[in-house]
Write an enzyme that holds these catalytic residues in place. Structure first.
Site, PDB file in Angstrom:
ATOM      1  N   ASN A  88       0.715  -1.119  -0.161  1.00  0.00           N
ATOM      2  CA  ASN A  88      -0.119   0.238  -0.285  1.00  0.00           C
ATOM      3  C   ASN A  88       0.881   1.104   0.061  1.00  0.00           C
ATOM      4  OD1 ASN A  88      -2.060  -2.162   0.470  1.00  0.00           O
ATOM      5  ND2 ASN A  88      -1.991  -1.820   2.519  1.00  0.00           N
ATOM      6  N   GLN A  95      -2.050   3.795   2.396  1.00  0.00           N
ATOM      7  CA  GLN A  95      -1.175   3.452   3.547  1.00  0.00           C
ATOM      8  C   GLN A  95      -1.109   3.929   4.950  1.00  0.00           C
ATOM      9  OE1 GLN A  95       2.647   4.899   1.739  1.00  0.00           O
ATOM     10  NE2 GLN A  95       3.487   3.560   3.759  1.00  0.00           N
ATOM     11  N   HIS A 101       6.851  -1.099   3.504  1.00  0.00           N
ATOM     12  CA  HIS A 101       6.475  -2.536   4.212  1.00  0.00           C
ATOM     13  C   HIS A 101       6.206  -2.668   3.090  1.00  0.00           C
ATOM     14  CE1 HIS A 101       2.363  -0.058   5.647  1.00  0.00           C
ATOM     15  NE2 HIS A 101       2.933  -1.177   5.343  1.00  0.00           N
ATOM     16  N   HIS A 103       3.076  -6.530   2.529  1.00  0.00           N
ATOM     17  CA  HIS A 103       2.493  -7.499   3.366  1.00  0.00           C
ATOM     18  C   HIS A 103       3.134  -8.899   2.391  1.00  0.00           C
ATOM     19  CE1 HIS A 103      -0.546  -4.843   5.582  1.00  0.00           C
ATOM     20  NE2 HIS A 103       0.243  -3.729   5.177  1.00  0.00           N
TER      21      HIS A 103
END
Ligand code: AMP
Ligand code: ZN
Length: 118
Positions: A88, A95, A101, A103
């Site tokens: 995201n 986000q 990051h 997922h």
């Protein structure tokens, strides 16, 4: 946001606990606190980068290494027949945590369709 207040920087520094999946000099992986699939962990850069939109050519190596290792970590966590990665990014990507990051979502069973079609 400064790295002092960033939840994932705190996890990287060990100030906030996490269920670790993998760690090396540049990368950390830990289970998502609110999993949405049987396998759901996050792969983060140890360097604070706000999002995918903050990447430049200097990050090609670490991001390449991240991508190359995903399938092995997913399989080790039990998703042996495929997985999904989601990153995201920014307002449009909804986000929530502004520390880059990825997922990693997995089965054993197939995941639901990614985006519902009308
Ligand atoms: P997003 O920024 O929308 O990709 O979502 C951030 C993700 O981080 C969510 O799935 C949260 O459940 C997860 N998360 C937030 N805080 C923690 C934490 N302390 N440990 C593990 N996962 C977290
Ligand atoms: Zn951070």
């Amino acid at each position: 946001m400064t790295t002092d207040n960033c939840i994932f920087c705190k996890i990287v520094r060990g100030e906030v606990s996490s269920r670790k999946v993998y760690e090396d000099d540049e990368l950390l992986a830990f289970h998502d606190i609110q999993p949405v699939a049987p396998v759901h962990f996050l792969l983060v850069t140890k360097e604070h980068i706000d999002s995918m939109a903050g990447l430049d050519a200097r990050h090609a190596g670490v991001m390449g290494r991240m991508m190359v290792m995903v399938h092995k970590l997913a399989a080790e966590q039990g998703s042996t027949d495929g997985f999904r990665i989601v990153c995201n990014t920014g307002r449009v990507g909804c986000q929530d945590v502004f520390h880059l990051h990825v997922h990693v979502l997995g089965g054993p069973g197939p995941l639901p369709g990614m985006i519902a079609r009308a």
